[in-house]
Design an enzyme around this catalytic site. Sequence first.
Site, mmCIF file in Angstrom:
data_model
loop_
_atom_site.group_PDB
_atom_site.id
_atom_site.type_symbol
_atom_site.label_atom_id
_atom_site.label_comp_id
_atom_site.label_asym_id
_atom_site.label_seq_id
_atom_site.Cartn_x
_atom_site.Cartn_y
_atom_site.Cartn_z
ATOM 1 N N ARG A 201 -9.255 -1.019 5.108
ATOM 2 C CA ARG A 201 -8.474 -1.737 4.117
ATOM 3 C C ARG A 201 -7.334 -0.806 3.728
ATOM 4 O O ARG A 201 -7.529 0.420 3.634
ATOM 5 C CB ARG A 201 -9.374 -2.047 2.919
ATOM 6 N N ARG B 214 -4.537 -2.710 -9.633
ATOM 7 C CA ARG B 214 -4.488 -1.706 -10.690
ATOM 8 C C ARG B 214 -3.055 -1.325 -11.001
ATOM 9 O O ARG B 214 -2.192 -1.412 -10.119
ATOM 10 C CB ARG B 214 -5.165 -0.401 -10.231
ATOM 11 N N TYR C 2 -16.764 6.010 3.144
ATOM 12 C CA TYR C 2 -16.057 5.805 1.882
ATOM 13 C C TYR C 2 -16.257 7.058 1.021
ATOM 14 O O TYR C 2 -16.981 7.053 0.042
ATOM 15 C CB TYR C 2 -16.638 4.554 1.214
ATOM 16 N N ASP D 29 -15.399 10.099 -1.525
ATOM 17 C CA ASP D 29 -14.548 10.556 -2.609
ATOM 18 C C ASP D 29 -14.123 11.970 -2.269
ATOM 19 O O ASP D 29 -14.659 12.580 -1.347
ATOM 20 C CB ASP D 29 -15.332 10.556 -3.925
ATOM 21 N N ARG E 189 -23.994 0.918 -18.237
ATOM 22 C CA ARG E 189 -24.590 1.740 -19.292
ATOM 23 C C ARG E 189 -24.879 0.927 -20.542
ATOM 24 O O ARG E 189 -24.045 0.141 -20.953
ATOM 25 C CB ARG E 189 -23.629 2.859 -19.701
ATOM 26 N N ARG F 122 -21.137 2.230 -6.733
ATOM 27 C CA ARG F 122 -20.442 3.379 -7.289
ATOM 28 C C ARG F 122 -20.262 3.259 -8.796
ATOM 29 O O ARG F 122 -20.099 4.261 -9.476
ATOM 30 C CB ARG F 122 -19.041 3.488 -6.674
ATOM 31 N N GLU G 290 -0.740 -1.267 -7.646
ATOM 32 C CA GLU G 290 -1.498 -1.065 -6.411
ATOM 33 C C GLU G 290 -1.855 -2.428 -5.803
ATOM 34 O O GLU G 290 -2.587 -3.202 -6.407
ATOM 35 C CB GLU G 290 -2.765 -0.279 -6.785
HETATM 36 N N1 UDP Z 1 -14.656 -3.061 -8.766
HETATM 37 C C1 UDP Z 1 -14.569 -4.266 -9.427
HETATM 38 N N2 UDP Z 1 -13.927 -4.315 -10.630
HETATM 39 C C2 UDP Z 1 -13.386 -3.233 -11.211
HETATM 40 C C3 UDP Z 1 -13.486 -1.998 -10.540
HETATM 41 C C4 UDP Z 1 -14.123 -1.943 -9.324
HETATM 42 O O1 UDP Z 1 -15.029 -5.279 -8.927
HETATM 43 O O2 UDP Z 1 -12.805 -3.356 -12.313
HETATM 44 C C5 UDP Z 1 -15.357 -3.016 -7.457
HETATM 45 C C6 UDP Z 1 -14.420 -3.214 -6.288
HETATM 46 O O3 UDP Z 1 -15.095 -3.925 -5.272
HETATM 47 C C7 UDP Z 1 -14.147 -1.806 -5.847
HETATM 48 C C8 UDP Z 1 -15.497 -1.133 -6.091
HETATM 49 O O4 UDP Z 1 -15.981 -1.768 -7.258
HETATM 50 O O5 UDP Z 1 -13.753 -1.740 -4.511
HETATM 51 C C9 UDP Z 1 -15.434 0.360 -6.281
HETATM 52 O O6 UDP Z 1 -14.560 0.651 -7.344
HETATM 53 P P1 UDP Z 1 -13.886 2.091 -7.531
HETATM 54 O O7 UDP Z 1 -13.104 2.074 -8.800
HETATM 55 O O8 UDP Z 1 -14.934 3.119 -7.386
HETATM 56 O O9 UDP Z 1 -12.915 2.108 -6.275
HETATM 57 P P2 UDP Z 1 -11.812 3.155 -5.737
HETATM 58 O O10 UDP Z 1 -11.307 3.909 -6.929
HETATM 59 O O11 UDP Z 1 -12.484 3.985 -4.701
HETATM 60 O O12 UDP Z 1 -10.791 2.258 -5.152
#
Ligand code: UDP
Length: 366
Positions: free
Chosen positions: A246, A277, A345, A347, A173, A169, A297
Site C-alpha cells: 500500500r 490523517r 509491517y 515499526d 484502554r 497494534r 496523507e
Molecule cells: N486504524 C483505524 N482508525 C484509526 C487509526 C488506525 O481504523 O483512527 C487502523 C487502520 O487500519 C490502520 C491500523 O489501525 O492501518 C494501524 O494504525 P496505526 O496508526 O498503527 O498505523 P500506521 O501509523 O502504521 O499507519
Amino acid sequence: MYDYLVVGTGLFGSIFAYEASKKGLKCLVLERRSHIGGNCYTESVENINVHKYGAHIFRTSDENIWKYMQQFCKFNHFVNSPIANFKGEIYNLPFNMNTFSKLWNIFSPKEAREIILQQGKEIQGEPKNLEEHTIKLVGRDVYEKFIKGYTEKQWGRDCKDLPASIIRRIPVRYIYDNNYFNDPYQGIPIGGYTAIFEKMLEKCEVLLEVDFLEQRQEFQNKAKKIIFTGTIDSYFNYKYGALEYRSLRFEHKILDTNNYQGVAVVNYTDRETPYTRTIEHKHFEFGTQEKTVISEEYPLEWNKNIEPYYPINDDKNQELYEKYLELAKKENNVFFGGRLGEYRYYDMQDSVKSALEFSKKELGIL
Ligand code: UDP
C-alpha cells in the site's frame, strides 16, 4: 573491493553500515532517492522539521534499543495522543475512557465495558476478519466511527477482506489515558531524523540517486557481500509476480498561522474525507515558529513507479513472500532486511532490532 555493498539508507541499511564501518570494514552505500534516511527522512521547512514520509514517532519497550538510539541523538518527551475527527466530531485516541465517555456520555469503566460487551455479542464464535475481530473487541459503535472508514481508505479493501493483525497494534484502554502507545520509551529526535542517518553513515561512502537494480552489473561485484533493503520481489525481477504494497501520497502545505490543529496528528476516520490523517509537524517538537507546515496523507494503490509503504500481509501475499524467501536463501552473499526486504509491517524499533540481530550474526559481537 568493498566488504559490503548496502542498498538503501533506511534504518536497517544504515545501522548495518554503521556497525560494519565501526569494525573497520569498508561499505559502499547506494540510495535510489536524492537523500538518506528512507521514510524516516525529515527536512527543515520554515525552521520546522517536516516528516516528509509521514509521522515517525520513535518508541520501544526494549531498553537496549532505546539506549542504542541515544548515541545518535537526543529524544524529546513527545507522547503521541492523536485526535479522531469523524464528520467534525472530535474524540481522543486510542480507544480509552476519554473516547468512550464522549461517545456514550458515560463516566465509569464499568459502564464502558458493559456497552462494549453487549455490542460485541453480535459476533458469535471466532472472529474471521478485521471487521468481526474489531466488533467483538470494541463493539459496533467504535468500529463504525473510528475503524471502518479509516481502514477501508487506508487499505483500499473492505474490512471483511482484511486480516485482524493490522488493528492489533492499537490499544484499547479502560482508563483515561490518551497515549497511543504502550511502550515505556517514546520520543522524537530533537532536530529531526536526518541527522541520525548522517551520523550512522559518516564513515561510509554513500552514493545518492543510484538505483542498484538498474545498475546491477556495475555494482554487484564491487563488494564481497550485499545487504539489500529494497523490496525482495524487485530484487528477483518479480519472477513469481509482484508482492502487494500500500502506498501513500502527501500534500505538504505551509500555512500562515502558528497553530492549525493544536496536535501533531489528526485521524479523519470518516469515509468522506479523502485523506486519512493530517500532521502538523511543529507539534512533534513543541515548536513556536510563526508559520506552520501540515501534511495531508492520502492512501494510494501501489505500483512499481511509486514508493511502497506498507506490505499487505494477507495469506496470498505471505505465501508469495515465502517463495521469494526460498530464493533469497539460495543467493550467495546477499542478505535481505528491513520492512521491504523482510516484507513485514515493521515499526522503526522493529527495523532497529532486526538490523542489530543481523549485524551480530554477520559481524560478531558489536
Ligand atoms: N486504524 C483505524 N482508525 C484509526 C487509526 C488506525 O481504523 O483512527 C487502523 C487502520 O487500519 C490502520 C491500523 O489501525 O492501518 C494501524 O494504525 P496505526 O496508526 O498503527 O498505523 P500506521 O501509523 O502504521 O499507519
